[in-house]
Design a protein around this motif. Structure first.
Motif, PDB file in Angstrom:
ATOM      1  N   VAL A 109      -3.617  15.085 -10.802  1.00  0.00           N
ATOM      2  CA  VAL A 109      -2.413  14.376 -11.247  1.00  0.00           C
ATOM      3  C   VAL A 109      -1.941  14.944 -12.583  1.00  0.00           C
ATOM      4  O   VAL A 109      -0.761  15.242 -12.763  1.00  0.00           O
ATOM      5  CB  VAL A 109      -2.699  12.854 -11.359  1.00  0.00           C
ATOM      6  N   GLU A 110      -2.884  15.128 -13.510  1.00  0.00           N
ATOM      7  CA  GLU A 110      -2.530  15.661 -14.831  1.00  0.00           C
ATOM      8  C   GLU A 110      -2.046  17.107 -14.744  1.00  0.00           C
ATOM      9  O   GLU A 110      -1.191  17.519 -15.524  1.00  0.00           O
ATOM     10  CB  GLU A 110      -3.719  15.521 -15.780  1.00  0.00           C
ATOM     11  N   SER A 111      -2.567  17.871 -13.772  1.00  0.00           N
ATOM     12  CA  SER A 111      -2.136  19.264 -13.629  1.00  0.00           C
ATOM     13  C   SER A 111      -0.666  19.355 -13.215  1.00  0.00           C
ATOM     14  O   SER A 111      -0.018  20.369 -13.421  1.00  0.00           O
ATOM     15  CB  SER A 111      -3.018  20.007 -12.625  1.00  0.00           C
ATOM     16  N   HIS A 112      -0.144  18.275 -12.635  1.00  0.00           N
ATOM     17  CA  HIS A 112       1.280  18.211 -12.274  1.00  0.00           C
ATOM     18  C   HIS A 112       2.136  17.679 -13.432  1.00  0.00           C
ATOM     19  O   HIS A 112       3.346  17.496 -13.279  1.00  0.00           O
ATOM     20  CB  HIS A 112       1.479  17.314 -11.053  1.00  0.00           C
ATOM     21  N   LEU A 118       0.833  -1.193   0.000  1.00  0.00           N
ATOM     22  CA  LEU A 118       0.000   0.000   0.000  1.00  0.00           C
ATOM     23  C   LEU A 118       0.874   1.251   0.000  1.00  0.00           C
ATOM     24  O   LEU A 118       1.675   1.464   0.903  1.00  0.00           O
ATOM     25  CB  LEU A 118      -0.909   0.011   1.235  1.00  0.00           C
ATOM     26  N   HIS A 119       0.747   2.026  -1.057  1.00  0.00           N
ATOM     27  CA  HIS A 119       1.358   3.349  -1.189  1.00  0.00           C
ATOM     28  C   HIS A 119       0.210   4.285  -1.538  1.00  0.00           C
ATOM     29  O   HIS A 119      -0.819   3.835  -2.031  1.00  0.00           O
ATOM     30  CB  HIS A 119       2.405   3.374  -2.305  1.00  0.00           C
ATOM     31  N   PRO A 120       0.379   5.588  -1.363  1.00  0.00           N
ATOM     32  CA  PRO A 120      -0.715   6.486  -1.767  1.00  0.00           C
ATOM     33  C   PRO A 120      -1.100   6.327  -3.239  1.00  0.00           C
ATOM     34  O   PRO A 120      -2.272   6.408  -3.592  1.00  0.00           O
ATOM     35  CB  PRO A 120      -0.148   7.878  -1.490  1.00  0.00           C
ATOM     36  N   HIS A 121      -0.117   6.063  -4.106  1.00  0.00           N
ATOM     37  CA  HIS A 121      -0.338   6.037  -5.558  1.00  0.00           C
ATOM     38  C   HIS A 121      -0.496   4.633  -6.135  1.00  0.00           C
ATOM     39  O   HIS A 121      -0.701   4.488  -7.342  1.00  0.00           O
ATOM     40  CB  HIS A 121       0.838   6.723  -6.261  1.00  0.00           C
ATOM     41  N   ALA A 122      -0.363   3.596  -5.311  1.00  0.00           N
ATOM     42  CA  ALA A 122      -0.413   2.224  -5.832  1.00  0.00           C
ATOM     43  C   ALA A 122      -0.717   1.257  -4.704  1.00  0.00           C
ATOM     44  O   ALA A 122      -0.363   1.493  -3.549  1.00  0.00           O
ATOM     45  CB  ALA A 122       0.920   1.853  -6.480  1.00  0.00           C
ATOM     46  N   PHE A 123      -1.367   0.138  -5.075  1.00  0.00           N
ATOM     47  CA  PHE A 123      -1.623  -0.895  -4.081  1.00  0.00           C
ATOM     48  C   PHE A 123      -1.731  -2.259  -4.746  1.00  0.00           C
ATOM     49  O   PHE A 123      -1.989  -2.361  -5.947  1.00  0.00           O
ATOM     50  CB  PHE A 123      -2.865  -0.583  -3.246  1.00  0.00           C
ATOM     51  N   LYS A 153       6.215  10.523  -7.526  1.00  0.00           N
ATOM     52  CA  LYS A 153       6.900  11.822  -7.366  1.00  0.00           C
ATOM     53  C   LYS A 153       6.031  12.855  -6.642  1.00  0.00           C
ATOM     54  O   LYS A 153       6.541  13.871  -6.177  1.00  0.00           O
ATOM     55  CB  LYS A 153       7.330  12.349  -8.743  1.00  0.00           C
ATOM     56  N   LEU A 154       4.730  12.585  -6.522  1.00  0.00           N
ATOM     57  CA  LEU A 154       3.846  13.498  -5.788  1.00  0.00           C
ATOM     58  C   LEU A 154       3.948  13.287  -4.278  1.00  0.00           C
ATOM     59  O   LEU A 154       3.380  14.058  -3.507  1.00  0.00           O
ATOM     60  CB  LEU A 154       2.390  13.308  -6.250  1.00  0.00           C
ATOM     61  N   LYS A 155       4.671  12.231  -3.870  1.00  0.00           N
ATOM     62  CA  LYS A 155       4.913  11.950  -2.443  1.00  0.00           C
ATOM     63  C   LYS A 155       3.622  11.901  -1.621  1.00  0.00           C
ATOM     64  O   LYS A 155       3.571  12.388  -0.497  1.00  0.00           O
ATOM     65  CB  LYS A 155       5.881  12.972  -1.852  1.00  0.00           C
ATOM     66  N   GLY A 156       2.591  11.327  -2.216  1.00  0.00           N
ATOM     67  CA  GLY A 156       1.335  11.151  -1.489  1.00  0.00           C
ATOM     68  C   GLY A 156       0.388  12.325  -1.553  1.00  0.00           C
ATOM     69  O   GLY A 156      -0.768  12.217  -1.135  1.00  0.00           O
ATOM     70  N   GLU A 157       0.844  13.454  -2.079  1.00  0.00           N
ATOM     71  CA  GLU A 157      -0.009  14.649  -2.156  1.00  0.00           C
ATOM     72  C   GLU A 157      -1.208  14.384  -3.062  1.00  0.00           C
ATOM     73  O   GLU A 157      -1.061  13.929  -4.199  1.00  0.00           O
ATOM     74  CB  GLU A 157       0.807  15.823  -2.701  1.00  0.00           C
TER      75      GLU A 157
END
Length: 151
Positions: A110-113, A55-60, A80-84
């Protein structure tokens, strides 16, 4: 025995080869299907019933009792967003039902980054032949079948 793998997000199903990352598009981590999510805030849900193995913020990863494990990656390079922008609703080791909310996120953000919001949904440690009934086009709701894995 076969396990049906549901879409973790609503959106458009696409071949895994369309993911803009060679690790996924060349099926280096395993075969699967991509989902291009709808814009706006959304919940990502468990694709199968099982235990949250990673479990990571961006993947599981959810692992079924029989050993089948499915990776859901929310966007590309989103580590690279570090969970943000990601809110977790479960913990590693939790037992979840298919369709249970795992993470809330916003593909538009996500796309805005500058990152792709496409979501690879991958069966880990299986040969491509283990997958059947692949759904690689058309609109899907969260929980709709993307493919089946025979284990």
């Amino acid at each position: 025995m076969s396990i049906e793998v549901g879409s973790p997000v609503p959106g458009l199903a696409a071949p895994i080869s369309e993911v803009p990352d060679p690790v996924f598009s060349q099926a280096m981590v395993g075969p699967g299907v991509a989902v291009k999510p709808e814009p706006g805030s959304a919940d990502a849900v468990a694709p199968i019933a099982g235990t949250v193995a990673t479990l990571h913020p961006h993947a599981f990863v959810v692992a079924a009792p029989g050993g089948t494990a499915v990776l859901v990656h929310l966007g590309i390079d989103t580590v690279k967003l570090k969970g943000e922008g990601f809110t977790l609703h479960v913990a590693k080791g939790d037992v979840v039902e298919a369709g249970q909310r795992i993470v809330t996120w916003n593909p538009t953000e996500v796309e805005s980054h500058g990152y792709s919001s496409v979501c690879p949904v991958v069966a880990l440690d299986v040969a491509p032949e283990a997958l059947s009934d692949l759904r690689e086009d058309g609109r899907v709701e969260a929980g709709d079948a993307l493919f089946a894995v025979s284990g």
